[in-house]
Design an enzyme around this catalytic site. Structure first.
Site, mmCIF file in Angstrom:
data_model
loop_
_atom_site.group_PDB
_atom_site.id
_atom_site.type_symbol
_atom_site.label_atom_id
_atom_site.label_comp_id
_atom_site.label_asym_id
_atom_site.label_seq_id
_atom_site.Cartn_x
_atom_site.Cartn_y
_atom_site.Cartn_z
ATOM 1 N N ASP A 1 44.981 18.999 113.844
ATOM 2 C CA ASP A 1 44.570 19.874 114.957
ATOM 3 C C ASP A 1 44.059 19.043 116.115
ATOM 4 O OD1 ASP A 1 42.462 19.876 112.579
ATOM 5 O OD2 ASP A 1 41.336 19.852 114.457
ATOM 6 N N GLU B 1 46.161 16.915 100.439
ATOM 7 C CA GLU B 1 46.353 15.635 101.136
ATOM 8 C C GLU B 1 46.900 14.567 100.184
ATOM 9 O OE1 GLU B 1 42.646 15.967 104.352
ATOM 10 O OE2 GLU B 1 42.233 15.370 102.295
#
Ligand code: ADE
Length: 236
Positions: free
Chosen positions: A198, A13
């Site tokens: 997601d 990230e």
């Protein structure tokens, strides 16, 4: 704003962002803790990225590691603003898309089931405030806002969903509210920048969907964070 401190769980990230700003690791800064510090100077502002670090060869996820990182970062770096940036699950029913970036407008816990009176329930839920400039920043950058909802698992049990729906959670992660908790103790403002890997209501297996979209979500996260930094350094 002189000192900004990102707190990020996964190296994936933070990596695009660390590379974009040519940030250097400050070795052993948090030793013996596993947290890692990367730093760069930008237009009169110190930009810090603190990673939770690793244990047993994988990035430390979750509330415990995030709390340790936030506590250490605040005590050692004295940031004017903490930014929790990372990936999250979100809900198609609420209009979310894969790799869409959101700004948080609150942070709660969804998997703390504590019976008792209202005081326990309130404390368990958290409901921590965000930096007061979050909405103006979201508007300026044309990013949607949503409530960060934090638990200790990547999957979502029916009782988690019930809690998330009851309290308006939108951005499901594993660190946000823990960082909000620590920031509330020190009265340090916190900004959430989250990118969707997601969709919790897609019917897909979460880890598979998360893994498939991680790279794309981290790219949009880096682009958004560049704009966040530009905005913050031009405003203050
Ligand atoms: N991080 C990315 N996706 C997540 C999810 N569905 N739940 C918790 N943390 C996440």
């Amino acid at each position: 704003m002189k000192t900004i401190c990102y707190i990020v769980a996964m190296r994936a990230e933070a990596k695009p962002f660390i590379e974009r700003y040519g940030m250097e690791e400050v070795k052993d800064f948090f030793s013996p803790l596993p947290c890692l510090l990367y730093q760069a100077q930008l237009e009169g502002c110190t930009l810090n990225v603190v990673l939770n670090g690793q244990q047993h060869g994988s990035d430390l996820l979750g509330c415990e590691a995030a709390s340790v990182a936030a506590l250490s970062a605040i005590q050692r770096l004295h940031p004017d603003l903490v930014i929790n940036s990372g990936t999250c699950g979100a809900f198609r029913a609420k209009g979310a898309d894969i790799a869409q970036v959101y700004i948080g407008n609150g942070a709660m816990f969804h998997d703390r089931r504590v019976p008792g009176d209202d005081a326990w329930a309130t404390q368990s839920l958290g409901n921590y405030p965000v930096w007061e400039g979050s909405q103006a920043l979201a508007e300026a950058l044309n990013l949607k806002m949503g409530k960060v909802t934090t638990g200790s698992s990547l999957d979502m049990q029916p009782c988690d969903l019930e809690m998330i729906q009851r309290h308006g959670g939108e951005l499901k992660d594993m660190e946000g509210a823990a960082i909000g908790f620590v920031c509330s103790l020190f009265q340090v403002p916190v900004l959430y920048v989250k990118s969707v890997t997601d969709l919790c209501d897609s019917g897909a297996e979460t880890y598979e969907e998360f893994s498939r979209n991680l790279h794309h979500a981290c790219e949009t996260l880096r682009n958004a964070n560049e704009k966040v930094i530009e905005y913050l350094t031009s405003q203050f």
